[in-house]
Design a protein around this motif. Structure first.
Motif, PDB file in Angstrom:
ATOM      1  N   UNK A  74       0.840  -1.189   0.000  1.00  0.00           N
ATOM      2  CA  UNK A  74       0.000   0.000   0.000  1.00  0.00           C
ATOM      3  C   UNK A  74       0.872   1.234   0.000  1.00  0.00           C
ATOM      4  N   UNK A  75       0.678   2.100   0.982  1.00  0.00           N
ATOM      5  CA  UNK A  75       1.432   3.350   1.067  1.00  0.00           C
ATOM      6  C   UNK A  75       2.905   3.078   1.375  1.00  0.00           C
ATOM      7  N   UNK A  76       3.779   3.569   0.493  1.00  0.00           N
ATOM      8  CA  UNK A  76       5.223   3.420   0.693  1.00  0.00           C
ATOM      9  C   UNK A  76       5.954   4.761   0.758  1.00  0.00           C
ATOM     10  N   UNK A  77       5.309   5.816   0.384  1.00  0.00           N
ATOM     11  CA  UNK A  77       5.711   7.222   0.580  1.00  0.00           C
ATOM     12  C   UNK A  77       6.916   7.692  -0.214  1.00  0.00           C
ATOM     13  N   UNK A  78       8.083   7.031  -0.094  1.00  0.00           N
ATOM     14  CA  UNK A  78       9.274   7.599  -0.728  1.00  0.00           C
ATOM     15  C   UNK A  78      10.084   6.540  -1.471  1.00  0.00           C
ATOM     16  N   UNK A  79      11.061   7.021  -2.240  1.00  0.00           N
ATOM     17  CA  UNK A  79      11.843   6.133  -3.107  1.00  0.00           C
ATOM     18  C   UNK A  79      12.626   5.109  -2.306  1.00  0.00           C
ATOM     19  N   UNK A  80      13.134   5.503  -1.143  1.00  0.00           N
ATOM     20  CA  UNK A  80      13.940   4.584  -0.347  1.00  0.00           C
ATOM     21  C   UNK A  80      13.114   3.392   0.133  1.00  0.00           C
ATOM     22  N   UNK A  81      11.901   3.660   0.595  1.00  0.00           N
ATOM     23  CA  UNK A  81      11.040   2.570   1.065  1.00  0.00           C
ATOM     24  C   UNK A  81      10.598   1.684  -0.091  1.00  0.00           C
ATOM     25  N   UNK A  82      10.348   2.298  -1.241  1.00  0.00           N
ATOM     26  CA  UNK A  82       9.972   1.515  -2.424  1.00  0.00           C
ATOM     27  C   UNK A  82      11.118   0.591  -2.841  1.00  0.00           C
ATOM     28  N   UNK A  83      12.324   1.121  -2.884  1.00  0.00           N
ATOM     29  CA  UNK A  83      13.478   0.321  -3.308  1.00  0.00           C
ATOM     30  C   UNK A  83      13.772  -0.809  -2.320  1.00  0.00           C
ATOM     31  N   UNK A  84      13.637  -0.513  -1.036  1.00  0.00           N
ATOM     32  CA  UNK A  84      13.852  -1.537  -0.014  1.00  0.00           C
ATOM     33  C   UNK A  84      12.834  -2.660  -0.160  1.00  0.00           C
ATOM     34  N   UNK A  85      11.570  -2.280  -0.354  1.00  0.00           N
ATOM     35  CA  UNK A  85      10.504  -3.268  -0.519  1.00  0.00           C
ATOM     36  C   UNK A  85      10.729  -4.111  -1.760  1.00  0.00           C
ATOM     37  N   UNK A  86      11.016  -3.462  -2.874  1.00  0.00           N
ATOM     38  CA  UNK A  86      11.184  -4.178  -4.139  1.00  0.00           C
ATOM     39  C   UNK A  86      12.340  -5.160  -4.084  1.00  0.00           C
ATOM     40  N   UNK A  87      13.425  -4.784  -3.446  1.00  0.00           N
ATOM     41  CA  UNK A  87      14.598  -5.647  -3.379  1.00  0.00           C
ATOM     42  C   UNK A  87      14.272  -6.969  -2.680  1.00  0.00           C
ATOM     43  N   UNK A  88      13.461  -6.899  -1.629  1.00  0.00           N
ATOM     44  CA  UNK A  88      13.084  -8.112  -0.914  1.00  0.00           C
ATOM     45  C   UNK A  88      12.001  -8.904  -1.650  1.00  0.00           C
ATOM     46  N   UNK A  89      11.066  -8.182  -2.270  1.00  0.00           N
ATOM     47  CA  UNK A  89       9.963  -8.873  -2.937  1.00  0.00           C
ATOM     48  C   UNK A  89      10.411  -9.632  -4.176  1.00  0.00           C
TER      49      UNK A  89
END
Length: 273
Positions: free
Chosen positions: A84-99
């Motif tokens: 859902x809400x991820x707010x910024x590029x850093x959180x998006x990149x962290x999430x994507x790397x694990x997913x």
């Protein structure tokens, strides 16, 4: 008396907290429970909000989000997940790397702006969303405003909406569901695009001002269906019916826009409903 142990499907939500309890993590976990799926969560942001709007957003440090996801991955066999809400590029990149390492269905809800206009995705994060998360999506669930931002295309009619969906689909998600949301002119019609456009008719419009959390709930309900082993079309159909029933008995709480109700009996929800 000996305990009766059950092993339910598991769904994961990666999203923000809504202190008013109507959307975000809170809505996701309620939807998971309604479908009898065990819900686990990784918190990306903490919001100070209520039925009247969002007053403050505080992101979780990326290392904190990563630790949550790794703890879940190390112990729980997740069957499907949503963001859902991820707010910024850093959180998006962290999430994507694990997913990238999870070969399970992924529902990406590109939360960008709240219903009251609060920014829930920073402007420079849209590129990170496109590049990192969209290619991982089993299903992307933008509303019409989010579809316009992701496609760069206006959605003035059905043809425009289909073009926008095709543009977004070309960015990597396996399927795109453009939600009509609270746009009454659309009459509850959603567009599913998986290479070809499929208009999903809602039927009867539910007339209520209390629609907070509908987007989060829809994506969470689809995720629950996928965790249960349903195919994508069935999961979407049942999720849309779940949201419709929640709107029919929405909660008139607070001084603003109340949330939809999760006290919905789902046993009789069928694809044909």
């Amino acid at each position: 008396m000996k305990a009766h142990h059950i092993t339910p499907p598991i769904a994961l939500t990666i999203a923000g907290s809504d202190s008013g309890g109507g959307a975000g993590i809170q809505a996701d976990l309620r939807a998971f429970m309604a479908f009898r799926v065990h819900g686990c969560s990784a918190l990306s942001c903490v919001t100070a909000q209520n039925t009247c709007g969002v007053d403050r957003v505080d992101p979780i440090p990326p290392a904190g989000l990563e630790a949550q996801l790794q703890a879940i991955q190390n112990d729980l066999a997740v069957d499907a997940l949503k963001t859902g809400m991820l707010l910024n590029a850093e959180l998006i990149q962290t999430t994507a790397e694990l997913l990238r390492h999870w070969t399970i269905p992924k529902v990406i809800d590109p939360v960008m702006v709240s219903r009251t206009g609060a920014v829930l995705l920073e402007a420079d994060a849209i590129a990170a969303l496109r590049q990192n998360l969209l290619p991982l999506a089993t299903l992307l669930t933008p509303n019409r405003h989010e579809a316009r931002l992701l496609s760069g295309h206006e959605l003035n009619n059905d043809s425009d909406t289909e073009k926008a969906a095709a543009i977004i689909h070309a960015q990597g998600p396996a399927a795109v569901l453009i939600k009509s949301g609270s746009d009454r002119s659309q009459g509850g019609r959603d567009l599913l695009f998986n290479g070809q456009p499929h208009w999903l008719e809602e039927g009867t419009w539910v007339d209520t001002p209390h629609t907070h959390g509908t987007g989060c709930t829809l994506s969470a309900a689809v995720t629950a269906g996928l965790a249960l082993g349903q195919d994508l079309e069935e999961a979407i159909a049942r999720a849309r019916e779940y949201v419709k029933r929640g709107l029919k008995q929405a909660l008139a709480i607070g001084q603003g826009q109340g949330p939809i109700c999760h006290w919905v009996e789902i046993r009789d929800i069928k694809e044909s409903d």
